[in-house]
Write an enzyme that holds these catalytic residues in place. Structure first.
Site, PDB file in Angstrom:
ATOM      1  N   GLY A   7       0.708  -0.941  -0.067  1.00 52.68           N
ATOM      2  CA  GLY A   7      -0.426   0.109  -0.543  1.00 52.68           C
ATOM      3  C   GLY A   7       0.892   1.355  -0.078  1.00 52.68           C
ATOM      4  N   ARG A  31       0.312   2.191  -8.118  1.00 55.80           N
ATOM      5  CA  ARG A  31       0.886   2.954  -8.616  1.00 55.80           C
ATOM      6  C   ARG A  31       2.031   3.600  -8.507  1.00 55.80           C
ATOM      7  NH1 ARG A  31      -1.134   7.953  -4.772  1.00 55.80           N
ATOM      8  NH2 ARG A  31      -0.663   7.017  -2.934  1.00 55.80           N
ATOM      9  N   LYS A  95      -8.665  -0.489   8.190  1.00 54.85           N
ATOM     10  CA  LYS A  95      -9.198  -0.045   9.165  1.00 54.85           C
ATOM     11  C   LYS A  95     -10.739   0.016   8.229  1.00 54.85           C
ATOM     12  CE  LYS A  95      -7.153   2.637  12.273  1.00 54.85           C
ATOM     13  NZ  LYS A  95      -6.788   3.569  13.251  1.00 54.85           N
ATOM     14  N   ALA A 127      -1.001   9.569   9.534  1.00 57.75           N
ATOM     15  CA  ALA A 127       0.078   9.614   9.005  1.00 57.75           C
ATOM     16  C   ALA A 127       0.637  10.337   8.606  1.00 57.75           C
ATOM     17  CB  ALA A 127      -0.317   9.046   7.407  1.00 57.75           C
ATOM     18  N   LYS A 177     -15.068   4.959  14.147  1.00 57.65           N
ATOM     19  CA  LYS A 177     -14.987   5.992  14.459  1.00 57.65           C
ATOM     20  C   LYS A 177     -14.545   7.338  13.762  1.00 57.65           C
ATOM     21  CE  LYS A 177     -10.935   5.745  13.242  1.00 57.65           C
ATOM     22  NZ  LYS A 177     -10.183   6.714  11.835  1.00 57.65           N
ATOM     23  N   SER A 240      -8.094  15.218   9.464  1.00 59.86           N
ATOM     24  CA  SER A 240      -8.462  13.828   8.899  1.00 59.86           C
ATOM     25  C   SER A 240      -9.322  13.923   8.014  1.00 59.86           C
ATOM     26  CB  SER A 240      -9.767  13.351  10.826  1.00 59.86           C
ATOM     27  OG  SER A 240     -11.129  12.404  10.181  1.00 59.86           O
ATOM     28  N   ARG A 241      -9.223  13.457   7.131  1.00 60.37           N
ATOM     29  CA  ARG A 241     -10.176  12.857   5.636  1.00 60.37           C
ATOM     30  C   ARG A 241     -11.468  12.611   6.389  1.00 60.37           C
ATOM     31  NH1 ARG A 241      -6.269   8.362   3.903  1.00 60.37           N
ATOM     32  NH2 ARG A 241      -7.054   7.606   5.415  1.00 60.37           N
ATOM     33  N   ASN A 242     -12.399  11.716   7.408  1.00 61.84           N
ATOM     34  CA  ASN A 242     -13.291  11.640   7.236  1.00 61.84           C
ATOM     35  C   ASN A 242     -13.853  12.810   7.882  1.00 61.84           C
ATOM     36  OD1 ASN A 242     -13.736   8.866   6.531  1.00 61.84           O
ATOM     37  ND2 ASN A 242     -12.100   8.812   7.610  1.00 61.84           N
TER      38      ASN A 242
END
Length: 311
Positions: A7, A31, A95, A127, A177, A240-242
């Site tokens: 990944g 990629r 996750k 990250a 979460k 946070s992407r979310n």
């Protein structure tokens, strides 16, 4: 030790950076990582000696340890097409909950790898900060505490690992979460205030715990790093992407537009759908996750807020 990370996204690269402090680290990605690694040269080198090399799948199988950091929606297909030895030592950093089947990450992985050779990473960890060698604490959940300790011993000095045995609780916390983090972004995007945010996250933690305990998760898991720790981090930061998905939804943007702007996978979007499907099927009370899913489907965020207040 020789460690292969599958990944090449932000989390995979961050984990490669961490493991490469004291080990040989290799990345396998679909990629091209060459440009990414060169562009991030300052971050990915320690004392001008740290090397993270992209290798092909065949060469990757020579490693002693494997780390999987790919999106949950692609995990089953990835296992089908990647010949990981059944006795491989594997740490899964993905996750989420598989949409459609409702399978948890461990359910998918156990079809391909012996459960005693599986570990699952959880806890608060952006990250970007891991790639900067900033300190954090994480949990490694496993059916095999000896293997979990092996992975813990491979961690760099800036990560404090805790060995845990609650696989189900850890993976549910890590998935759920993300959904509450979307709700947190919506709350802040609507400027509802700190009182509302504290109430939302408190009730979100209760909802997450209720869902997890239904499947055998331990309450202490949801009150620790894997649950509360990861929730509070993900629901309160633009990193946070979310959370950023929630901010976009609060502006009444369509989910496709938000994800296009994001340019990255936000696991909470698909997980919200999976959780609501499971909750309906198992009769588990999940009001926040349900409202998040309805907002993703087009419901007004303010209408959802009012409905939560009236329930």
């Amino acid at each position: 030790m020789r460690i292969t990370i599958f990944g090449g996204g932000a989390w995979g690269r961050a984990l490669a950076f961490g493991f490469a402090q004291n080990n040989e680290a290799f990345i396998v990605s679909r990629r091209d990582l060459k440009g990414i690694l060169n562009a991030a040269n300052d971050t990915l080198k320690k004392n001008n000696s740290l090397e993270i090399t992209q290798i092909d799948t065949k060469k990757s199988l020579d490693s002693e340890y494997f780390v999987i950091a790919i999106t949950t929606s692609a995990l089953r297909e990835w296992f089908k097409t990647t010949p990981i030895p059944k006795n491989a030592k594997v740490l899964i950093a993905s996750k989420g909950i598989e949409e459609g089947t409702g399978d948890f990450v461990s359910d998918i992985a156990k079809n391909f790898i012996d459960e005693n050779n599986l570990c699952f990473l959880a806890g608060p960890s952006f990250a970007k900060e891991v790639s900067m060698a900033l300190p954090c604490a994480l949990a490694i959940h496993s059916y095999n505490p000896v293997l979990a300790q092996e992975f813990a011993d491979l961690m760099p000095s800036f990560i404090k690992p805790y060995v845990k045995d609650d696989v189900r609780g850890g993976e549910i916390a890590g998935a759920y979460k993300n959904v509450i983090a979307i709700a947190g972004g919506i709350c802040d995007g609507l400027v509802l205030g700190q009182n509302a945010k504290a109430s939302l996250l408190s009730r979100g933690l209760v909802e997450m715990s209720r869902f997890g305990e239904f499947f055998g998760g331990k309450m202490q898991t949801f009150l620790g790093l894997s649950g509360a720790g990861d929730l509070f981090l993900s629901a309160n930061s633009i990193l946070s992407r979310n959370y950023r998905v929630g901010l976009g939804l609060a502006q009444n943007k369509a989910i496709d537009e938000i994800l296009l702007e994001l340019g990255e996978v936000a696991e909470g979007v698909k997980t919200a759908k999976a959780i609501t499907q499971i909750a309906r099927r198992k009769n588990i009370y999940a009001p926040i996750a349900t409202e998040v899913q309805e907002i993703i489907n087009g419901k007004s965020p303010k209408k959802s807020m009012n409905d939560l207040m009236k329930r």
